[in-house]
Motif scaffolding. Sequence first.
Motif, PDB file in Angstrom:
ATOM      1  N   VAL A  70       5.491  -7.159 -29.944  1.00  0.00           N
ATOM      2  CA  VAL A  70       4.593  -7.174 -30.748  1.00  0.00           C
ATOM      3  C   VAL A  70       2.909  -7.637 -30.292  1.00  0.00           C
ATOM      4  N   ALA A  71       2.875  -8.260 -29.183  1.00  0.00           N
ATOM      5  CA  ALA A  71       1.316  -9.058 -29.073  1.00  0.00           C
ATOM      6  C   ALA A  71       1.296  -7.939 -28.929  1.00  0.00           C
ATOM      7  N   VAL A  72       2.052  -6.430 -27.897  1.00  0.00           N
ATOM      8  CA  VAL A  72       1.140  -5.321 -27.048  1.00  0.00           C
ATOM      9  C   VAL A  72       0.234  -4.670 -28.365  1.00  0.00           C
ATOM     10  N   LEU A  73       1.744  -4.418 -28.865  1.00  0.00           N
ATOM     11  CA  LEU A  73       0.890  -3.639 -30.362  1.00  0.00           C
ATOM     12  C   LEU A  73       0.111  -3.856 -30.832  1.00  0.00           C
ATOM     13  N   ASN A  74      -0.177  -5.162 -31.292  1.00  0.00           N
ATOM     14  CA  ASN A  74      -1.375  -5.597 -32.130  1.00  0.00           C
ATOM     15  C   ASN A  74      -2.073  -5.195 -31.621  1.00  0.00           C
ATOM     16  N   ALA A  75      -2.098  -5.847 -29.797  1.00  0.00           N
ATOM     17  CA  ALA A  75      -3.121  -5.782 -28.748  1.00  0.00           C
ATOM     18  C   ALA A  75      -4.153  -4.318 -28.803  1.00  0.00           C
ATOM     19  N   ILE A  76      -3.170  -3.386 -28.530  1.00  0.00           N
ATOM     20  CA  ILE A  76      -3.046  -1.748 -28.797  1.00  0.00           C
ATOM     21  C   ILE A  76      -4.154  -1.127 -30.366  1.00  0.00           C
ATOM     22  N   LEU A  77      -3.377  -1.764 -31.564  1.00  0.00           N
ATOM     23  CA  LEU A  77      -3.928  -1.624 -32.811  1.00  0.00           C
ATOM     24  C   LEU A  77      -5.572  -2.106 -33.000  1.00  0.00           C
TER      25      LEU A  77
ATOM     26  N   MET B 288      14.919 -13.875 -39.696  1.00  0.00           N
ATOM     27  CA  MET B 288      16.375 -13.562 -39.542  1.00  0.00           C
ATOM     28  C   MET B 288      17.689 -13.585 -38.602  1.00  0.00           C
ATOM     29  N   TRP B 289      16.975 -13.101 -37.446  1.00  0.00           N
ATOM     30  CA  TRP B 289      17.514 -13.421 -36.470  1.00  0.00           C
ATOM     31  C   TRP B 289      18.105 -15.387 -36.255  1.00  0.00           C
ATOM     32  N   VAL B 290      17.451 -16.063 -36.496  1.00  0.00           N
ATOM     33  CA  VAL B 290      17.508 -17.246 -36.605  1.00  0.00           C
ATOM     34  C   VAL B 290      18.000 -18.008 -37.666  1.00  0.00           C
ATOM     35  N   ILE B 291      18.033 -17.468 -38.368  1.00  0.00           N
ATOM     36  CA  ILE B 291      18.664 -18.249 -40.229  1.00  0.00           C
ATOM     37  C   ILE B 291      20.200 -17.442 -40.178  1.00  0.00           C
ATOM     38  N   GLN B 292      20.404 -16.262 -39.525  1.00  0.00           N
ATOM     39  CA  GLN B 292      21.029 -16.267 -39.287  1.00  0.00           C
ATOM     40  C   GLN B 292      22.858 -16.827 -38.290  1.00  0.00           C
ATOM     41  N   LEU B 293      21.993 -17.434 -36.589  1.00  0.00           N
ATOM     42  CA  LEU B 293      22.462 -18.924 -36.127  1.00  0.00           C
ATOM     43  C   LEU B 293      22.939 -19.877 -36.834  1.00  0.00           C
TER      44      LEU B 293
ATOM     45  N   ALA C 155       6.673  -7.767 -39.393  1.00  0.00           N
ATOM     46  CA  ALA C 155       7.973  -7.267 -39.552  1.00  0.00           C
ATOM     47  C   ALA C 155       8.377  -8.606 -38.407  1.00  0.00           C
ATOM     48  N   GLY C 156       7.563  -8.435 -37.029  1.00  0.00           N
ATOM     49  CA  GLY C 156       8.442  -9.010 -35.815  1.00  0.00           C
ATOM     50  C   GLY C 156       8.524 -10.973 -36.095  1.00  0.00           C
ATOM     51  N   LEU C 157       7.856 -11.319 -37.063  1.00  0.00           N
ATOM     52  CA  LEU C 157       8.123 -12.123 -37.192  1.00  0.00           C
ATOM     53  C   LEU C 157       9.166 -12.422 -38.499  1.00  0.00           C
ATOM     54  N   ALA C 158       9.265 -11.249 -39.062  1.00  0.00           N
ATOM     55  CA  ALA C 158      10.632 -11.330 -39.860  1.00  0.00           C
ATOM     56  C   ALA C 158      11.660 -11.087 -38.786  1.00  0.00           C
ATOM     57  N   ILE C 159      11.739 -10.127 -38.212  1.00  0.00           N
ATOM     58  CA  ILE C 159      12.811  -9.875 -37.356  1.00  0.00           C
ATOM     59  C   ILE C 159      13.562 -11.411 -36.757  1.00  0.00           C
ATOM     60  N   VAL C 160      12.906 -11.626 -36.013  1.00  0.00           N
ATOM     61  CA  VAL C 160      13.198 -12.812 -35.512  1.00  0.00           C
ATOM     62  C   VAL C 160      13.533 -14.163 -36.120  1.00  0.00           C
TER      63      VAL C 160
END
Length: 67
Positions: free
Chosen positions: A18-25, A47-52, A40-45
């Motif tokens: 996400v950091a690389v894509l954000n810098a490129i954009l 979801m993983w944490v909520i499942q845990l 989107a990256g924050l939402a993915i992470v």
Amino acid sequence: MGSNIDLIFKIAGVGILVAVLNAILKHAGKEEQGHLVTLAGLAIVFMWVIQLLANLFDQVKSVFKLF
């Protein structure tokens, strides 16, 4: 224990990507898309944490025989 370490590496990988894509954009002048990629990256992470956390609460319920 191994899956927790894998999760940490997954989160770190998503963060780096996400950091690389954000810098490129941002360099290309498309800051709005950079913000969307970050969200989107924050939402993915999240979801993983909520499942845990759901697994943790299920284990706590089973240990203390709640419900």
